[in-house]
Design an enzyme around this catalytic site. Structure first.
Site, PDB file in Angstrom:
ATOM      1  N   SER A  97      -9.495   0.150   7.650  1.00 26.06           N
ATOM      2  CA  SER A  97      -8.969   0.269   6.290  1.00 26.06           C
ATOM      3  C   SER A  97      -8.458  -1.017   5.677  1.00 26.06           C
ATOM      4  CB  SER A  97      -7.848   1.315   6.262  1.00 26.06           C
ATOM      5  OG  SER A  97      -8.376   2.604   6.446  1.00 26.06           O
ATOM      6  N   LYS A 103       0.829  -1.199   0.000  1.00 29.97           N
ATOM      7  CA  LYS A 103       0.000   0.000   0.000  1.00 29.97           C
ATOM      8  C   LYS A 103       0.867   1.254   0.000  1.00 29.97           C
ATOM      9  CE  LYS A 103      -3.674   2.116   2.846  1.00 29.97           C
ATOM     10  NZ  LYS A 103      -4.510   1.936   4.054  1.00 29.97           N
ATOM     11  N   SER A 159      -9.216   2.298   3.487  1.00 33.68           N
ATOM     12  CA  SER A 159      -8.362   2.982   2.538  1.00 33.68           C
ATOM     13  C   SER A 159      -7.410   2.063   1.778  1.00 33.68           C
ATOM     14  CB  SER A 159      -7.543   4.056   3.261  1.00 33.68           C
ATOM     15  OG  SER A 159      -6.686   3.477   4.245  1.00 33.68           O
TER      16      SER A 159
END
Length: 478
Positions: free
Chosen positions: A200, A101, A176
């Site tokens: 997330s 990420k 996210s």
């Protein structure tokens, strides 16, 4: 290295076939690949090439990646291939394609955190988790998209644009870590590194039908520290719970750069960890904000009935959630204020208006407010731990809703104001720092995935993952 900062380019692929139908090489688990490498049936190079091609395709269709490092990945795969040939692999992740990420630093890659306000220069050092993965021989194929600074449980923003859900590209994959979850669901990488400050990892796992595990805080080292403080956790996303456990074992190494990391050794994976039979399981069905959608409740009820059929004892449980939303907002909004503290007025004009709004709200809290919130959080965490005096695990829906249209922070027409109100089974566990794993447990009548969340006491990650593995098999067999 190919860096991309534009939004969706080509959705024609979605009309040709489903990206949820995985090619053979992209559908194998880490354990299957390890066995194939060991016996010479597959090469890390051919597997990496397949995953790179898949990543290109998925990115074109769904905008899941912020960067794909073809050159670096193939170099790592060739080195892995040679180690397997010599019988000297670095470990079970040697040669396994992994995504990261855009919330951790990677040497040689830019770390933009999804923001135009950040520096595009390549990073000079790896974060602890990246170092651990490299030392285990993982092949890092690319960086996945996030919203700006990971501020919301969605994946859209001014730098990377909108990431879309492979189950329906008009819907959000959540966030996210939405880029990571989309990559997992579509076979663009085997293991995926996510972060979780309020859901997330778990929210996008639920929205895309994969497994996401938020570890006990302090198990996985982090550096630099998140501006969202000790709400932020780092953990794995994968298509299978066993792969998530394999990745977590590697991520659980020590790194002196993380002052917050727990100094005590965590227990290693336990193959005999309790599954479901005979387990005392608390049923958490009332969120602290929003309302549980009827279609989610129906799938969840069917899933828990199956768990009960294995001999688990299920009893309702009521976490102490009064004031939890306000407490989380104080800490989260204060973190956003810290993020934007050094950002000038011109740069703010380029940023996500929602992030700017919560940052402005965060500036209105005082230092005394923040200290008082810390005391309230400690009391809340102790009360959450006390729930496990009468149960072994707690299960809940992963989210109160199913995926909704992209570009919206809340489901249109819901009357909700912030993402925290529909992700309200998630953020309390960031406050309490307890391990929580989301597994797919079925689909609604509309065909959308629903996730079931499994929660344990702090430190009980392997118990949670053992239960997740058992649930996963149970739901697959239904």
């Amino acid at each position: 290295m190919n860096s991309k900062e534009n939004s969706l380019q080509n959705r024609d692929l979605l009309d040709q076939y489903s990206l949820l139908d995985l090619p053979e090489l992209c559908g194998k688990s880490a354990g299957q690949l390890q066995s194939a490498y060991q016996h010479g049936a597959l090469s890390p190079v051919e597997v990496t090439k397949a995953h790179l091609a898949r990543a290109d395709m998925v990115d074109t269709a769904l905008n899941a990646f912020s960067l794909i490092d073809r050159e670096g990945a193939l170099a790592a795969a060739r080195a892995s291939e040679e180690r397997w040939r010599l019988g000297t692999p670095l470990g079970p992740l040697d040669g396994i394609p992994v995504t990261l990420k855009d919330a951790v630093t990677v040497k040689g890659w830019p770390s933009r955190y999804g923001s135009r306000a950040t520096d595009a220069a390549p990073q000079r050092v790896d974060s602890p988790t990246v170092s651990l993965l490299r030392r285990a021989g993982a092949v890092l194929i690319g960086q996945t998209a996030i919203p700006e600074y990971g501020w919301k449980a969605l994946t859209d923003g001014p730098l990377y644009g909108i990431t879309r859900n492979p189950w329906d590209p008009d819907l959000t994959p959540g966030g996210s870590s939405g880029g990571a979850a989309v990559a997992a669901a579509t076979g663009a990488g085997v293991l995926h590194l996510g972060t979780d400050g309020g859901g997330s990892i778990r929210v996008p796992a639920a929205f895309t039908g994969v497994v996401g595990h938020k570890p006990t805080f302090g198990r996985v080292p982090a550096y630099p520290s998140s501006p969202f403080g000790t709400l932020s956790h780092i953990g794995p996303i994968a298509r299978r719970a066993a792969d998530a456990a394999l990745m977590l074992d590697v991520l659980s190494g020590k790194d002196g750069r993380d002052w917050n990391q727990n100094p005590l050794a965590f227990s290693p994976p336990d193959a005999a960890a309790q599954g479901l039979a005979g387990a005392r399981i608390g049923l958490w069905t009332e969120p602290p904000a929003g309302a549980l959608a009827a279609d989610v409740a129906l799938v969840f009820d069917e899933a828990t009935a199956l768990i009960g059929s294995l001999g688990a004892r299920l009893e309702p449980v009521s976490p102490p959630l009064d004031g939890a939303l306000d407490l989380f907002h104080l800490l989260w909004f204060s973190g956003a204020a810290s993020v934007l503290r050094g950002v000038g007025a011109a740069a703010r004009q380029t940023m996500d208006p929602g992030l700017v709004a919560i940052a402005d709200a965060g500036t209105r809290f005082t230092a005394a407010d923040y200290v008082a919130a810390g005391i309230r959080r400690a009391e809340f965490g102790a009360a959450m731990e006390a729930l496990f005096e009468t149960c072994d695990l707690i299960v809940s829906p992963a989210t109160t809703v199913t995926p909704f249209p992209v570009g919206a922070e809340v489901p249109p027409g819901s009357g909700l104001k912030r993402w925290t109100e529909w992700a309200s089974f998630s953020f309390p566990l960031n406050l309490s720092q307890q391990p929580a794993c989301t597994v797919p447990c079925g689909r609604t009548a509309a065909g959308l995935p629903v996730g079931l969340q499994i929660v344990g006491r702090r430190g009980a990650d392997w118990q949670v993952l053992a239960a997740a593995t058992a649930c996963e098999q149970l739901f697959l067999d239904r």
